[in-house]
Motif scaffolding. Structure first.
Motif, short mmCIF file in Angstrom:
data_model
loop_
_atom_site.label_atom_id
_atom_site.label_comp_id
_atom_site.label_asym_id
_atom_site.label_seq_id
_atom_site.Cartn_x
_atom_site.Cartn_y
_atom_site.Cartn_z
N VAL A 6 0.84 -1.20 0.00
CA VAL A 6 0.00 0.00 0.00
C VAL A 6 0.87 1.25 0.00
O VAL A 6 0.62 2.20 -0.74
CB VAL A 6 -0.95 0.00 1.21
CG1 VAL A 6 -1.63 1.35 1.40
CG2 VAL A 6 -1.99 -1.10 1.08
N ARG A 7 1.93 1.24 0.80
CA ARG A 7 2.82 2.39 0.88
C ARG A 7 3.55 2.63 -0.44
O ARG A 7 3.73 3.77 -0.86
CB ARG A 7 3.80 2.22 2.04
CG ARG A 7 3.09 2.30 3.39
CD ARG A 7 4.00 2.06 4.57
NE ARG A 7 5.15 2.92 4.50
CZ ARG A 7 6.35 2.59 4.99
NH1 ARG A 7 6.53 1.43 5.58
NH2 ARG A 7 7.35 3.42 4.90
N VAL A 8 3.98 1.57 -1.11
CA VAL A 8 4.67 1.71 -2.40
C VAL A 8 3.73 2.28 -3.45
O VAL A 8 4.08 3.22 -4.18
CB VAL A 8 5.26 0.36 -2.86
CG1 VAL A 8 5.68 0.41 -4.31
CG2 VAL A 8 6.43 -0.04 -1.98
N VAL A 9 2.52 1.75 -3.53
CA VAL A 9 1.54 2.24 -4.52
C VAL A 9 1.21 3.70 -4.24
O VAL A 9 1.17 4.53 -5.14
CB VAL A 9 0.28 1.35 -4.53
CG1 VAL A 9 -0.83 1.98 -5.35
CG2 VAL A 9 0.62 -0.03 -5.06
N TYR A 10 0.99 4.02 -2.97
CA TYR A 10 0.70 5.41 -2.59
C TYR A 10 1.86 6.32 -3.01
O TYR A 10 1.65 7.39 -3.59
CB TYR A 10 0.45 5.51 -1.08
CG TYR A 10 0.37 6.94 -0.60
CD1 TYR A 10 -0.82 7.65 -0.66
CD2 TYR A 10 1.49 7.59 -0.10
CE1 TYR A 10 -0.90 8.97 -0.24
CE2 TYR A 10 1.42 8.91 0.33
CZ TYR A 10 0.23 9.59 0.25
OH TYR A 10 0.18 10.89 0.66
#
Length: 126
Positions: free
Chosen positions: A75-79
């Motif tokens: 989630v953090r990478v996509v964000y």
């Protein structure tokens, strides 16, 4: 690390922090844009409050203490890829402007303290 006095922190801000912080913010953003140097850029982002006022470095949130742990790495990478890289640059430069105005310093400190979260949803306890 030892706690620094308010006078030392104020002097640091007046002599160094106000001009060094925008430089560190923009160098961090350029490093983030390279992907290869992303870890170094993130490290610099996490140190922005220290560069501005010599604030003690923060620690990562313990999920058990707050009930809200870190978001998953995916989630953090996509964000970061879709939002964090550009929003953090804008957020940090607006905060740097507020810091230079002195009157806006409380807002700047609040914004800089949230910069790791704006960049990559990274939570700190302080």
């Amino acid at each position: 690390m030892t706690q620094r006095s308010l006078l030392v922190r104020a002097l640091w801000f007046v002599l160094v922090g106000w001009w060094l912080t925008p430089l560190v913010v923009n160098v961090a953003w350029l490093l983030n844009a390279t992907i290869i140097l992303l870890p170094l850029g993130i490290k610099l982002i996490n140190l922005v409050p220290t560069v501005l006022t010599l604030r003690e470095p923060r620690s990562v949130v313990d999920p058990d203490s707050t009930g809200r742990g870190q978001s998953s790495l995916l989630v953090r990478v996509v964000y970061f890829l879709f939002v964090g890289w550009w929003l953090s640059w804008l957020w940090a430069n607006v905060a740097a402007f507020f810091a230079v105005t002195i009157v806006g310093l409380p807002v700047a400190l609040w914004m800089f303290n949230r910069l790791p979260y704006v960049t990559s949803l990274y939570r700190f306890d302080g």
